[in-house]
Every structure is written in C-alpha cells, then in structure tokens.
Design an enzyme around this catalytic site. Structure first.
Site, PDB file in Angstrom:
ATOM      1  N   ASP A 181       0.843  -1.187   0.000  1.00 17.07           N
ATOM      2  CA  ASP A 181       0.000   0.000   0.000  1.00 17.07           C
ATOM      3  C   ASP A 181       0.884   1.244   0.000  1.00 17.07           C
ATOM      4  OD1 ASP A 181      -2.597   1.471   0.535  1.00 17.07           O
ATOM      5  OD2 ASP A 181      -1.435   2.035   2.307  1.00 17.07           O
ATOM      6  N   ASP A 236      -0.137  -6.581  10.169  1.00 11.93           N
ATOM      7  CA  ASP A 236      -0.191  -6.649   8.709  1.00 11.93           C
ATOM      8  C   ASP A 236       1.060  -5.925   8.205  1.00 11.93           C
ATOM      9  OD1 ASP A 236      -1.199  -7.328   6.253  1.00 11.93           O
ATOM     10  OD2 ASP A 236      -2.754  -5.783   6.210  1.00 11.93           O
TER      11      ASP A 236
END
Length: 213
Positions: free
Chosen positions: A55, A177
């Site tokens: 991301d 994560d």
C-alpha cells in the site's frame, strides 16, 4: 507390551507438539501453531498472527505525501498496520492520527502459521506501527483485526481474554499486517504469514525513527 506403551506415549507426545493452539475461545484453528494458553504464548512471550500488504497511501498515521513513493521509509523499512485495538485502544474505530502511531515491536517467528507457510523459528525483526488494520472490527466475524481487547489488556487479564472475540478468529490477541511495498517481507525475509511472538521495544532497536501526526 512395553514397546507398545512406548509407541503410544511417543505418538501422544508428538501429537501434542504439533497441535499446540491458543486456548482462548476462537472459531478457526490455525494451520500450525506453536503457541499455547490464553493468551497464547511461546518461549514466555505472547503470540500474534501476521499477514502482508502492499500500500502506498499515507496510512492512518499520515506519513509523507499521497501517494508515498515506493522508496519512502514507511514503505521500504519494516513497518506494519496494527489491529484496531492495538493501534488505538481508546478509539478503535478511529482511522486517522491514531494514538499508537510509531510504537515498535520485535517480532520473532515461532515456526507456526495461521494460514500461510511457517518460517524458520527464531527469525526476528523490529517493526513500527504506521497504519491501521480494521479487518473484522465490529463485524459478525472478527477475522484477523477485530479483537475486542487490546493485546496488553489480554496479557494482563487472561480470564477476560478467554471470551469469544477478545482475540481474533484464530485466537491471537494481536495481528500485524506487514508492509511489503518493497517486497521486504515476501522476498527479503521469505515470510508468508508466519506466527510470531511480539514484544514492545524501543524503536532504536530496529534503526527506526520517531513517528507522530
């Protein structure tokens, strides 16, 4: 007869070694866990599940510009999105300028995994929180990041931690994560969702910088 008894005892021992699992209430069993108890522990430290993501946004901690370049430090170093009750225990629905931006944790592989591939036990890295993982928070299935207790409260109060949804669906009080924009996790470490132990540490242990909104 003695040989038969020895075989049974050996089988029982080996089964126990390969079937360790969180004893907190949870609906799904990890693929392979080395952690036991509630909260689940390994070598005296609490355990967590991990995944990886790619991301380039500023994340919940608002670092840099939008989008971040792939070589920006939050994308190229070891950083992570923490589960909702880790990144902001006081306001877990908050998704911007969350309270625990910048905390650092040493993660060490146990040799287990909740749904991926086990990593060699004892591989350790220091990660810094710079984003929020909300997957499952407030939903019917609390999935990986929907724990109703913070990981610190779970460790401090095992009795309450034992209740359903106070850990994630695999029984872990914490989930990391891991940022993989530079392939630092999957290629650099060769990690594919390993089970880890976690310990909060000073960020200097990982050569990481201070972080805040």
């Amino acid at each position: 007869m003695l040989s038969y008894i020895f075989t049974i005892l050996l089988f029982t021992c080996l089964t126990r070694l390969t079937s360790a699992e969180s004893s907190c209430q949870h609906p799904e069993s990890p693929k392979e866990s080395k952690c036991e108890g509630c909260p689940p522990m390994f070598n005296g430290k609490p355990c967590a599940s991990t995944t990886w993501y790619n991301d380039l946004t500023k994340g919940a901690c608002g670092c840099g510009n939008e989008p971040n370049p792939p070589d920006f430090w939050t994308k190229s170093k070891y950083t992570a999105a923490g589960n909702a009750m880790m990144i902001d225990p006081g306001n877990p629905t908050n998704s911007w300028c969350v309270s625990n931006c910048g905390l650092c944790f040493e993660l060490c592989t146990t040799g287990g995994t909740h749904n991926g591939e086990p990593a060699t036990p004892g591989e350790c890295i220091v990660v810094q929180l710079e984003n929020r993982c909300s997957d499952g928070y407030g939903e019917a299935s609390n999935y990986l990041c929907g724990q109703n207790m913070s990981p610190w409260d779970c460790v401090a109060d095992p009795g309450t931690c034992h209740g359903m949804k106070n850990t994630n669906m695999y029984g872990y009080p914490a989930h990391f994560d891991l940022q993989n924009a530079a392939l630092q996790i999957t290629e650099g470490l060769g990690w594919h969702n390993p089970e880890v132990t976690w310990e909060q540490v000073d960020c200097s242990r990982g050569g990481l910088r201070g972080l805040g909104c």
